[in-house]
Design a protein around this motif. Sequence first.
Motif, short mmCIF file in Angstrom:
data_model
loop_
_atom_site.label_atom_id
_atom_site.label_comp_id
_atom_site.label_asym_id
_atom_site.label_seq_id
_atom_site.Cartn_x
_atom_site.Cartn_y
_atom_site.Cartn_z
N VAL A 46 37.27 37.55 44.46
CA VAL A 46 37.19 36.33 43.65
C VAL A 46 35.91 35.55 43.99
O VAL A 46 35.19 35.11 43.09
CB VAL A 46 38.44 35.45 43.85
CG1 VAL A 46 38.24 34.05 43.28
CG2 VAL A 46 39.66 36.11 43.22
N LYS A 47 35.62 35.40 45.27
CA LYS A 47 34.42 34.66 45.69
C LYS A 47 33.14 35.35 45.22
O LYS A 47 32.21 34.70 44.75
CB LYS A 47 34.40 34.49 47.21
CG LYS A 47 35.44 33.53 47.72
CD LYS A 47 35.43 33.48 49.23
CE LYS A 47 36.52 32.56 49.75
NZ LYS A 47 36.56 32.54 51.21
N VAL A 48 33.10 36.66 45.36
CA VAL A 48 31.91 37.42 44.95
C VAL A 48 31.72 37.33 43.44
O VAL A 48 30.61 37.07 42.96
CB VAL A 48 32.02 38.89 45.42
CG1 VAL A 48 30.99 39.77 44.74
CG2 VAL A 48 31.86 38.97 46.94
N VAL A 49 32.78 37.54 42.68
CA VAL A 49 32.69 37.46 41.21
C VAL A 49 32.28 36.06 40.78
O VAL A 49 31.44 35.90 39.89
CB VAL A 49 34.02 37.90 40.55
CG1 VAL A 49 34.07 37.50 39.09
CG2 VAL A 49 34.22 39.40 40.71
N TYR A 50 32.83 35.05 41.42
CA TYR A 50 32.45 33.67 41.09
C TYR A 50 30.95 33.46 41.31
O TYR A 50 30.25 32.92 40.45
CB TYR A 50 33.26 32.67 41.93
CG TYR A 50 32.78 31.25 41.75
CD1 TYR A 50 33.08 30.54 40.60
CD2 TYR A 50 31.99 30.64 42.72
CE1 TYR A 50 32.62 29.24 40.42
CE2 TYR A 50 31.52 29.35 42.56
CZ TYR A 50 31.84 28.66 41.40
OH TYR A 50 31.37 27.38 41.23
N THR A 60 32.58 35.97 32.73
CA THR A 60 34.01 35.97 33.01
C THR A 60 34.76 35.47 31.78
O THR A 60 34.29 34.58 31.08
CB THR A 60 34.37 35.09 34.22
OG1 THR A 60 33.94 33.75 33.96
CG2 THR A 60 33.70 35.60 35.49
N VAL A 61 35.89 36.08 31.54
CA VAL A 61 36.75 35.68 30.43
C VAL A 61 38.11 35.35 31.01
O VAL A 61 38.73 36.19 31.67
CB VAL A 61 36.87 36.82 29.38
CG1 VAL A 61 37.82 36.41 28.26
CG2 VAL A 61 35.50 37.19 28.84
N ARG A 62 38.55 34.12 30.79
CA ARG A 62 39.82 33.67 31.34
C ARG A 62 40.96 34.05 30.42
O ARG A 62 40.77 34.36 29.27
CB ARG A 62 39.79 32.16 31.53
CG ARG A 62 38.71 31.73 32.52
CD ARG A 62 38.78 30.27 32.71
NE ARG A 62 39.83 30.01 33.69
CZ ARG A 62 39.81 29.05 34.58
NH1 ARG A 62 38.81 28.22 34.60
NH2 ARG A 62 40.78 28.89 35.43
N GLY A 63 42.15 34.01 30.97
CA GLY A 63 43.34 34.21 30.16
C GLY A 63 44.05 35.52 30.46
O GLY A 63 43.62 36.31 31.31
N HIS A 64 45.13 35.74 29.73
CA HIS A 64 45.99 36.90 29.94
C HIS A 64 45.22 38.22 29.82
O HIS A 64 45.42 39.13 30.59
CB HIS A 64 47.15 36.87 28.95
CG HIS A 64 48.07 38.03 29.08
ND1 HIS A 64 48.84 38.23 30.19
CD2 HIS A 64 48.30 39.08 28.25
CE1 HIS A 64 49.54 39.35 30.04
NE2 HIS A 64 49.23 39.89 28.88
N ASN A 65 44.36 38.32 28.84
CA ASN A 65 43.57 39.54 28.65
C ASN A 65 42.15 39.38 29.18
O ASN A 65 41.23 40.06 28.73
CB ASN A 65 43.53 39.92 27.17
CG ASN A 65 44.90 40.32 26.68
OD1 ASN A 65 45.62 41.02 27.37
ND2 ASN A 65 45.27 39.87 25.50
#
Length: 153
Positions: A46-50, A60-65
């Motif tokens: 999570v930290k690296v992706v952020y 980044t795309v938030r949400g269920h999908n």
Amino acid sequence: MRFTLYTDYALLSLVYIAVKTAGDESSLTSIGALSEDLGISRNHAVKVVYSLSRNGYLKTVRGHNGGVRLAMRPDEIVLGSVVADMEDFSTLMSCSRTGCRVHPVCRFKPIMRLASDAFLDVLRKFTLADLLSGEDVFQKTVSREGKRSAAGK
């Protein structure tokens, strides 16, 4: 010079995401899959992706999908820039120590700056695309399917 584990994870994550989403600009991969397939703790992933998304390398795309994908083509992601964004080269030579007697005349810090610049200059000659040759082997190595078939042998 030595990369921190954080930078190592960042470069590995970029390769992983590029392979997983190759050929489809709308394709996403999840942080959970990245974490599991690469053996990185979810917290680190999570930290690296952020950080990679904050620096413009990932979308980044938030949400269920939701999920992540590259924000630019692999040949536009310069390795030297990624490393410079992930590493803190100012800590190569810490001159904040109180009482250093040679600090006013020290010439080592500028030399270390030249060394780190030369290091990054070499990395700036390469892009993420250079790391993706043989991506089918990489895909099989880190994919869950590859793990299952290897475990079944």
